[in-house]
Design a protein around this motif. Sequence first.
Motif, PDB file in Angstrom:
ATOM      1  N   ALA A 101       0.827  -1.212   0.000  1.00 50.42           N
ATOM      2  CA  ALA A 101       0.000   0.000   0.000  1.00 50.42           C
ATOM      3  C   ALA A 101       0.864   1.266   0.000  1.00 50.42           C
ATOM      4  O   ALA A 101       0.420   2.323  -0.443  1.00 50.42           O
ATOM      5  N   ASP A 102       2.109   1.161   0.484  1.00 52.97           N
ATOM      6  CA  ASP A 102       3.001   2.317   0.506  1.00 52.97           C
ATOM      7  C   ASP A 102       3.587   2.631  -0.870  1.00 52.97           C
ATOM      8  O   ASP A 102       4.162   3.704  -1.069  1.00 52.97           O
ATOM      9  N   CYS A 103       3.461   1.707  -1.816  1.00 54.32           N
ATOM     10  CA  CYS A 103       4.000   1.933  -3.162  1.00 54.32           C
ATOM     11  C   CYS A 103       3.262   3.062  -3.886  1.00 54.32           C
ATOM     12  O   CYS A 103       3.814   3.672  -4.786  1.00 54.32           O
ATOM     13  N   ARG A 104       2.041   3.344  -3.489  1.00 55.76           N
ATOM     14  CA  ARG A 104       1.259   4.386  -4.161  1.00 55.76           C
ATOM     15  C   ARG A 104       1.831   5.776  -3.936  1.00 55.76           C
ATOM     16  O   ARG A 104       1.507   6.710  -4.649  1.00 55.76           O
ATOM     17  N   PHE A 105       2.705   5.947  -2.940  1.00 55.60           N
ATOM     18  CA  PHE A 105       3.245   7.267  -2.631  1.00 55.60           C
ATOM     19  C   PHE A 105       4.410   7.676  -3.530  1.00 55.60           C
ATOM     20  O   PHE A 105       4.796   8.838  -3.547  1.00 55.60           O
ATOM     21  N   PHE A 106       4.999   6.736  -4.287  1.00 54.79           N
ATOM     22  CA  PHE A 106       6.118   7.074  -5.177  1.00 54.79           C
ATOM     23  C   PHE A 106       5.600   7.842  -6.384  1.00 54.79           C
ATOM     24  O   PHE A 106       4.611   7.455  -7.011  1.00 54.79           O
ATOM     25  N   LYS A 107       6.301   8.932  -6.720  1.00 50.71           N
ATOM     26  CA  LYS A 107       5.880   9.773  -7.835  1.00 50.71           C
ATOM     27  C   LYS A 107       6.353   9.180  -9.158  1.00 50.71           C
ATOM     28  O   LYS A 107       5.606   9.155 -10.138  1.00 50.71           O
ATOM     29  N   GLU A 108       7.595   8.700  -9.196  1.00 53.87           N
ATOM     30  CA  GLU A 108       8.151   8.134 -10.426  1.00 53.87           C
ATOM     31  C   GLU A 108       7.486   6.796 -10.749  1.00 53.87           C
ATOM     32  O   GLU A 108       7.365   5.936  -9.883  1.00 53.87           O
ATOM     33  N   GLU A 109       7.066   6.643 -12.004  1.00 56.04           N
ATOM     34  CA  GLU A 109       6.389   5.418 -12.399  1.00 56.04           C
ATOM     35  C   GLU A 109       7.289   4.197 -12.282  1.00 56.04           C
ATOM     36  O   GLU A 109       6.836   3.129 -11.875  1.00 56.04           O
ATOM     37  N   ASP A 110       8.597   4.354 -12.638  1.00 58.62           N
ATOM     38  CA  ASP A 110       9.521   3.218 -12.553  1.00 58.62           C
ATOM     39  C   ASP A 110       9.699   2.754 -11.110  1.00 58.62           C
ATOM     40  O   ASP A 110       9.738   1.551 -10.840  1.00 58.62           O
ATOM     41  N   GLU A 111       9.804   3.704 -10.186  1.00 55.41           N
ATOM     42  CA  GLU A 111       9.949   3.342  -8.776  1.00 55.41           C
ATOM     43  C   GLU A 111       8.691   2.650  -8.265  1.00 55.41           C
ATOM     44  O   GLU A 111       8.764   1.664  -7.532  1.00 55.41           O
ATOM     45  N   ARG A 112       7.530   3.179  -8.659  1.00 52.95           N
ATOM     46  CA  ARG A 112       6.268   2.606  -8.219  1.00 52.95           C
ATOM     47  C   ARG A 112       6.099   1.197  -8.771  1.00 52.95           C
ATOM     48  O   ARG A 112       5.705   0.267  -8.052  1.00 52.95           O
ATOM     49  N   LEU A 113       6.448   0.996 -10.041  1.00 53.59           N
ATOM     50  CA  LEU A 113       6.347  -0.324 -10.660  1.00 53.59           C
ATOM     51  C   LEU A 113       7.287  -1.316  -9.986  1.00 53.59           C
ATOM     52  O   LEU A 113       6.901  -2.450  -9.683  1.00 53.59           O
ATOM     53  N   ALA A 114       8.521  -0.899  -9.722  1.00 48.73           N
ATOM     54  CA  ALA A 114       9.483  -1.785  -9.059  1.00 48.73           C
ATOM     55  C   ALA A 114       9.008  -2.145  -7.648  1.00 48.73           C
ATOM     56  O   ALA A 114       9.162  -3.282  -7.196  1.00 48.73           O
ATOM     57  N   CYS A 115       8.435  -1.178  -6.960  1.00 40.40           N
ATOM     58  CA  CYS A 115       7.916  -1.415  -5.611  1.00 40.40           C
ATOM     59  C   CYS A 115       6.794  -2.446  -5.643  1.00 40.40           C
ATOM     60  O   CYS A 115       6.800  -3.429  -4.892  1.00 40.40           O
ATOM     61  N   PHE A 116       5.813  -2.239  -6.526  1.00 37.87           N
ATOM     62  CA  PHE A 116       4.696  -3.178  -6.628  1.00 37.87           C
ATOM     63  C   PHE A 116       5.186  -4.565  -7.032  1.00 37.87           C
ATOM     64  O   PHE A 116       4.732  -5.571  -6.488  1.00 37.87           O
ATOM     65  N   ASN A 117       6.120  -4.622  -8.003  1.00 36.12           N
ATOM     66  CA  ASN A 117       6.643  -5.916  -8.442  1.00 36.12           C
ATOM     67  C   ASN A 117       7.296  -6.665  -7.289  1.00 36.12           C
ATOM     68  O   ASN A 117       7.115  -7.868  -7.140  1.00 36.12           O
ATOM     69  N   GLY A 118       8.079  -5.942  -6.489  1.00 32.93           N
ATOM     70  CA  GLY A 118       8.760  -6.589  -5.372  1.00 32.93           C
ATOM     71  C   GLY A 118       7.791  -7.212  -4.380  1.00 32.93           C
ATOM     72  O   GLY A 118       7.989  -8.343  -3.924  1.00 32.93           O
ATOM     73  N   PHE A 119       6.722  -6.491  -4.065  1.00 30.84           N
ATOM     74  CA  PHE A 119       5.753  -7.035  -3.107  1.00 30.84           C
ATOM     75  C   PHE A 119       4.877  -8.107  -3.737  1.00 30.84           C
ATOM     76  O   PHE A 119       4.572  -9.109  -3.100  1.00 30.84           O
ATOM     77  N   ALA A 120       4.463  -7.915  -4.990  1.00 32.58           N
ATOM     78  CA  ALA A 120       3.583  -8.892  -5.639  1.00 32.58           C
ATOM     79  C   ALA A 120       4.296 -10.225  -5.839  1.00 32.58           C
ATOM     80  O   ALA A 120       3.689 -11.289  -5.707  1.00 32.58           O
ATOM     81  N   GLU A 121       5.596 -10.179  -6.141  1.00 30.74           N
ATOM     82  CA  GLU A 121       6.342 -11.419  -6.346  1.00 30.74           C
ATOM     83  C   GLU A 121       6.652 -12.119  -5.028  1.00 30.74           C
ATOM     84  O   GLU A 121       6.842 -13.335  -4.997  1.00 30.74           O
ATOM     85  N   SER A 122       6.705 -11.363  -3.921  1.00 32.41           N
ATOM     86  CA  SER A 122       7.018 -11.983  -2.636  1.00 32.41           C
ATOM     87  C   SER A 122       5.796 -12.579  -1.945  1.00 32.41           C
ATOM     88  O   SER A 122       5.933 -13.311  -0.978  1.00 32.41           O
ATOM     89  N   ILE A 123       4.608 -12.293  -2.447  1.00 30.12           N
ATOM     90  CA  ILE A 123       3.389 -12.855  -1.851  1.00 30.12           C
ATOM     91  C   ILE A 123       3.333 -14.339  -2.211  1.00 30.12           C
ATOM     92  O   ILE A 123       3.481 -14.706  -3.368  1.00 30.12           O
ATOM     93  N   PRO A 124       3.118 -15.219  -1.229  1.00 33.65           N
ATOM     94  CA  PRO A 124       3.009 -16.648  -1.555  1.00 33.65           C
ATOM     95  C   PRO A 124       1.820 -16.901  -2.466  1.00 33.65           C
ATOM     96  O   PRO A 124       0.773 -16.258  -2.323  1.00 33.65           O
ATOM     97  N   LYS A 125       1.998 -17.820  -3.404  1.00 35.56           N
ATOM     98  CA  LYS A 125       0.912 -18.128  -4.338  1.00 35.56           C
ATOM     99  C   LYS A 125      -0.249 -18.729  -3.565  1.00 35.56           C
ATOM    100  O   LYS A 125      -0.085 -19.620  -2.742  1.00 35.56           O
ATOM    101  N   LEU A 126      -1.437 -18.211  -3.842  1.00 33.55           N
ATOM    102  CA  LEU A 126      -2.638 -18.697  -3.182  1.00 33.55           C
ATOM    103  C   LEU A 126      -3.159 -19.936  -3.907  1.00 33.55           C
ATOM    104  O   LEU A 126      -3.080 -20.004  -5.148  1.00 33.55           O
ATOM    105  N   PRO A 127      -3.680 -20.911  -3.177  1.00 38.89           N
ATOM    106  CA  PRO A 127      -4.201 -22.104  -3.860  1.00 38.89           C
ATOM    107  C   PRO A 127      -5.446 -21.740  -4.657  1.00 38.89           C
ATOM    108  O   PRO A 127      -6.256 -20.939  -4.233  1.00 38.89           O
ATOM    109  N   LYS A 128      -5.568 -22.341  -5.831  1.00 36.68           N
ATOM    110  CA  LYS A 128      -6.732 -22.082  -6.682  1.00 36.68           C
ATOM    111  C   LYS A 128      -7.827 -23.048  -6.268  1.00 36.68           C
ATOM    112  O   LYS A 128      -7.674 -24.253  -6.328  1.00 36.68           O
ATOM    113  N   SER A 129      -8.926 -22.457  -5.810  1.00 38.10           N
ATOM    114  CA  SER A 129     -10.043 -23.324  -5.394  1.00 38.10           C
ATOM    115  C   SER A 129     -11.322 -22.909  -6.026  1.00 38.10           C
ATOM    116  O   SER A 129     -11.490 -21.905  -6.573  1.00 38.10           O
TER     117      SER A 129
END
Length: 129
Positions: A101-129
């Motif tokens: 949620a803190d990634c939204r505060f970055f002004k630069e698009e590249d920084e914001r994208l890198a921030c979101f990517n880092g957190f999205a990739e670190s989230i454990p994959k949820l089981p598909k049910s």
Amino acid sequence: MRMILAVAAVLYSASAFAQTDKPPMVGDKPLVQVKPKGTKAGTKEAAAKPAAAPKGKPQSIAARLQACLDTDDGTKDRLNCYDAIIPPTPKPKPAKAKGYADCRFFKEEDERLACFNGFAESIPKLPKS
């Protein structure tokens, strides 16, 4: 026995006469079928959503962020996908992000994208049910 058959015949014929081809009326207006609330398929909001949620069960933010990982890495489309989930609110000097949620505060698009990517990739994959 005849009496029971006579009553049954009267009841069945009454139900046959009760059926009409006209819709039921309330006063002089016909009843209206109510459509379920939700996003319409042709609206911009529906196009901005990354993945459709299963009916009856809303997706979590983590699942929607992971759905954005299916888009090509480093593209504006992926950033738009993240921004549709968590709208950006840039700050002049944002602190280091402690959560996605803190990634939204970055002004630069590249920084914001890198921030979101880092957190999205670190989230454990949820089981598909």
